[in-house]
Design a protein around this motif. Structure first.
Motif, PDB file in Angstrom:
ATOM      1  N   SER A   6       0.825  -1.203   0.000  1.00 42.53           N
ATOM      2  CA  SER A   6       0.000   0.000   0.000  1.00 42.53           C
ATOM      3  C   SER A   6       0.861   1.257   0.000  1.00 42.53           C
ATOM      4  O   SER A   6       0.564   2.221  -0.714  1.00 42.53           O
ATOM      5  N   ILE A   7       1.922   1.262   0.780  1.00 42.39           N
ATOM      6  CA  ILE A   7       2.815   2.424   0.807  1.00 42.39           C
ATOM      7  C   ILE A   7       3.521   2.591  -0.529  1.00 42.39           C
ATOM      8  O   ILE A   7       3.672   3.722  -1.021  1.00 42.39           O
ATOM      9  N   LEU A   8       3.940   1.505  -1.162  1.00 40.42           N
ATOM     10  CA  LEU A   8       4.591   1.602  -2.473  1.00 40.42           C
ATOM     11  C   LEU A   8       3.637   2.149  -3.529  1.00 40.42           C
ATOM     12  O   LEU A   8       4.010   2.992  -4.353  1.00 40.42           O
ATOM     13  N   ILE A   9       2.401   1.693  -3.504  1.00 43.91           N
ATOM     14  CA  ILE A   9       1.400   2.223  -4.431  1.00 43.91           C
ATOM     15  C   ILE A   9       1.146   3.696  -4.129  1.00 43.91           C
ATOM     16  O   ILE A   9       1.020   4.519  -5.035  1.00 43.91           O
ATOM     17  N   GLY A  10       1.112   4.044  -2.850  1.00 44.89           N
ATOM     18  CA  GLY A  10       0.930   5.432  -2.457  1.00 44.89           C
ATOM     19  C   GLY A  10       2.080   6.317  -2.901  1.00 44.89           C
ATOM     20  O   GLY A  10       1.873   7.466  -3.294  1.00 44.89           O
ATOM     21  N   LEU A  11       3.307   5.806  -2.846  1.00 41.39           N
ATOM     22  CA  LEU A  11       4.458   6.580  -3.317  1.00 41.39           C
ATOM     23  C   LEU A  11       4.367   6.840  -4.815  1.00 41.39           C
ATOM     24  O   LEU A  11       4.685   7.938  -5.290  1.00 41.39           O
ATOM     25  N   PHE A  12       3.928   5.838  -5.566  1.00 42.13           N
ATOM     26  CA  PHE A  12       3.743   6.031  -7.006  1.00 42.13           C
ATOM     27  C   PHE A  12       2.652   7.061  -7.273  1.00 42.13           C
ATOM     28  O   PHE A  12       2.803   7.944  -8.125  1.00 42.13           O
ATOM     29  N   ALA A  13       1.561   6.983  -6.524  1.00 48.11           N
ATOM     30  CA  ALA A  13       0.473   7.946  -6.686  1.00 48.11           C
ATOM     31  C   ALA A  13       0.926   9.341  -6.259  1.00 48.11           C
ATOM     32  O   ALA A  13       0.546  10.337  -6.876  1.00 48.11           O
ATOM     33  N   ALA A  14       1.753   9.438  -5.215  1.00 47.63           N
ATOM     34  CA  ALA A  14       2.261  10.737  -4.779  1.00 47.63           C
ATOM     35  C   ALA A  14       3.178  11.346  -5.830  1.00 47.63           C
ATOM     36  O   ALA A  14       3.165  12.566  -6.048  1.00 47.63           O
ATOM     37  N   LEU A  15       3.960  10.515  -6.505  1.00 42.45           N
ATOM     38  CA  LEU A  15       4.799  11.010  -7.599  1.00 42.45           C
ATOM     39  C   LEU A  15       3.935  11.570  -8.719  1.00 42.45           C
ATOM     40  O   LEU A  15       4.222  12.644  -9.265  1.00 42.45           O
ATOM     41  N   LEU A  16       2.864  10.873  -9.043  1.00 38.36           N
ATOM     42  CA  LEU A  16       1.939  11.384 -10.058  1.00 38.36           C
ATOM     43  C   LEU A  16       1.264  12.664  -9.581  1.00 38.36           C
ATOM     44  O   LEU A  16       1.042  13.586 -10.372  1.00 38.36           O
ATOM     45  N   ALA A  17       0.958  12.742  -8.287  1.00 39.64           N
ATOM     46  CA  ALA A  17       0.330  13.953  -7.746  1.00 39.64           C
ATOM     47  C   ALA A  17       1.284  15.135  -7.817  1.00 39.64           C
ATOM     48  O   ALA A  17       0.859  16.264  -8.078  1.00 39.64           O
ATOM     49  N   LEU A  18       2.565  14.899  -7.575  1.00 40.87           N
ATOM     50  CA  LEU A  18       3.543  15.983  -7.688  1.00 40.87           C
ATOM     51  C   LEU A  18       3.639  16.490  -9.121  1.00 40.87           C
ATOM     52  O   LEU A  18       3.762  17.684  -9.356  1.00 40.87           O
ATOM     53  N   ILE A  19       3.574  15.583 -10.073  1.00 39.87           N
ATOM     54  CA  ILE A  19       3.565  15.998 -11.475  1.00 39.87           C
ATOM     55  C   ILE A  19       2.288  16.781 -11.764  1.00 39.87           C
ATOM     56  O   ILE A  19       2.298  17.763 -12.495  1.00 39.87           O
ATOM     57  N   GLY A  20       1.187  16.368 -11.166  1.00 43.21           N
ATOM     58  CA  GLY A  20      -0.092  17.038 -11.365  1.00 43.21           C
ATOM     59  C   GLY A  20      -0.171  18.423 -10.750  1.00 43.21           C
ATOM     60  O   GLY A  20      -1.074  19.190 -11.059  1.00 43.21           O
ATOM     61  N   LEU A  21       0.762  18.766  -9.863  1.00 44.50           N
ATOM     62  CA  LEU A  21       0.777  20.102  -9.274  1.00 44.50           C
ATOM     63  C   LEU A  21       1.347  21.158 -10.222  1.00 44.50           C
ATOM     64  O   LEU A  21       1.155  22.346 -10.001  1.00 44.50           O
ATOM     65  N   PHE A  37      -6.680   5.077  -4.829  1.00 44.54           N
ATOM     66  CA  PHE A  37      -7.804   4.330  -4.255  1.00 44.54           C
ATOM     67  C   PHE A  37      -7.476   2.841  -4.147  1.00 44.54           C
ATOM     68  O   PHE A  37      -7.882   2.182  -3.187  1.00 44.54           O
ATOM     69  N   VAL A  38      -6.747   2.294  -5.105  1.00 48.16           N
ATOM     70  CA  VAL A  38      -6.317   0.891  -5.005  1.00 48.16           C
ATOM     71  C   VAL A  38      -5.384   0.728  -3.809  1.00 48.16           C
ATOM     72  O   VAL A  38      -5.506  -0.224  -3.035  1.00 48.16           O
ATOM     73  N   GLY A  39      -4.459   1.675  -3.639  1.00 46.57           N
ATOM     74  CA  GLY A  39      -3.583   1.643  -2.466  1.00 46.57           C
ATOM     75  C   GLY A  39      -4.360   1.762  -1.174  1.00 46.57           C
ATOM     76  O   GLY A  39      -4.010   1.136  -0.167  1.00 46.57           O
ATOM     77  N   LEU A  40      -5.412   2.565  -1.178  1.00 47.39           N
ATOM     78  CA  LEU A  40      -6.251   2.718   0.011  1.00 47.39           C
ATOM     79  C   LEU A  40      -6.944   1.405   0.354  1.00 47.39           C
ATOM     80  O   LEU A  40      -6.974   1.000   1.523  1.00 47.39           O
ATOM     81  N   VAL A  41      -7.484   0.728  -0.636  1.00 44.13           N
ATOM     82  CA  VAL A  41      -8.169  -0.546  -0.396  1.00 44.13           C
ATOM     83  C   VAL A  41      -7.190  -1.588   0.136  1.00 44.13           C
ATOM     84  O   VAL A  41      -7.499  -2.324   1.082  1.00 44.13           O
ATOM     85  N   ILE A  42      -5.995  -1.629  -0.441  1.00 41.25           N
ATOM     86  CA  ILE A  42      -4.994  -2.577   0.056  1.00 41.25           C
ATOM     87  C   ILE A  42      -4.585  -2.198   1.480  1.00 41.25           C
ATOM     88  O   ILE A  42      -4.372  -3.062   2.328  1.00 41.25           O
ATOM     89  N   GLY A  43      -4.490  -0.890   1.752  1.00 40.55           N
ATOM     90  CA  GLY A  43      -4.167  -0.442   3.098  1.00 40.55           C
ATOM     91  C   GLY A  43      -5.253  -0.793   4.105  1.00 40.55           C
ATOM     92  O   GLY A  43      -4.970  -1.026   5.271  1.00 40.55           O
ATOM     93  N   LEU A  44      -6.501  -0.797   3.651  1.00 36.65           N
ATOM     94  CA  LEU A  44      -7.596  -1.192   4.541  1.00 36.65           C
ATOM     95  C   LEU A  44      -7.521  -2.671   4.905  1.00 36.65           C
ATOM     96  O   LEU A  44      -7.965  -3.077   5.977  1.00 36.65           O
ATOM     97  N   LEU A  45      -6.977  -3.473   4.012  1.00 40.03           N
ATOM     98  CA  LEU A  45      -6.877  -4.906   4.256  1.00 40.03           C
ATOM     99  C   LEU A  45      -5.712  -5.264   5.167  1.00 40.03           C
ATOM    100  O   LEU A  45      -5.674  -6.367   5.711  1.00 40.03           O
ATOM    101  N   PHE A  54      -1.492   7.241   4.460  1.00 37.70           N
ATOM    102  CA  PHE A  54      -0.695   7.885   3.416  1.00 37.70           C
ATOM    103  C   PHE A  54      -1.502   8.031   2.128  1.00 37.70           C
ATOM    104  O   PHE A  54      -1.495   9.085   1.488  1.00 37.70           O
ATOM    105  N   ASN A  55      -2.223   7.001   1.750  1.00 40.94           N
ATOM    106  CA  ASN A  55      -3.038   7.065   0.541  1.00 40.94           C
ATOM    107  C   ASN A  55      -4.193   8.050   0.698  1.00 40.94           C
ATOM    108  O   ASN A  55      -4.568   8.717  -0.258  1.00 40.94           O
ATOM    109  N   LEU A  56      -4.743   8.157   1.903  1.00 42.57           N
ATOM    110  CA  LEU A  56      -5.792   9.153   2.136  1.00 42.57           C
ATOM    111  C   LEU A  56      -5.257  10.570   1.936  1.00 42.57           C
ATOM    112  O   LEU A  56      -5.936  11.419   1.342  1.00 42.57           O
ATOM    113  N   ILE A  57      -4.044  10.833   2.412  1.00 39.60           N
ATOM    114  CA  ILE A  57      -3.437  12.156   2.223  1.00 39.60           C
ATOM    115  C   ILE A  57      -3.210  12.435   0.747  1.00 39.60           C
ATOM    116  O   ILE A  57      -3.491  13.536   0.254  1.00 39.60           O
ATOM    117  N   VAL A  58      -2.724  11.445   0.009  1.00 43.36           N
ATOM    118  CA  VAL A  58      -2.485  11.615  -1.426  1.00 43.36           C
ATOM    119  C   VAL A  58      -3.805  11.874  -2.153  1.00 43.36           C
ATOM    120  O   VAL A  58      -3.879  12.729  -3.039  1.00 43.36           O
TER     121      VAL A  58
END
Length: 73
Positions: A6-21, A37-45, A54-58
């Motif tokens: 979940s954290i690895l997926i969140g890091l990838f999503a955060a990298l995309l979010a930084l590009i999106g800024l 959202f996929v990272g969030l679901v995995i984090g919930l499990l 972390f995924n919620l913040i992203v």
């Protein structure tokens, strides 16, 4: 183990979010949100809350950026 994934997926999503800024690249957040959202679901499990939080913040950063840009920019 799921928390690390979940954290690895969140890091990838955060990298995309930084590009999106970057101005005129806000549309990247539309691709980042499903990944986060996929990272969030995995984090919930998982047993730990770190990946989920972390995924919620992203997700919140991505949604705020989309709201500021009108959903496109």
């Amino acid at each position: 183990m799921l928390n690390i994934v979940s954290i690895l997926i969140g890091l990838f999503a955060a990298l995309l979010a930084l590009i999106g800024l970057i101005p005129l690249l806000g549309w990247v957040n539309w691709f980042m949100l499903p990944v986060a959202f996929v990272g969030l679901v995995i984090g919930l499990l998982s047993d730990s809350n770190g990946g989920r939080n972390f995924n919620l913040i992203v997700i919140v950063v991505g949604i705020l950026r989309l709201m500021l840009g009108g959903g496109i920019l």
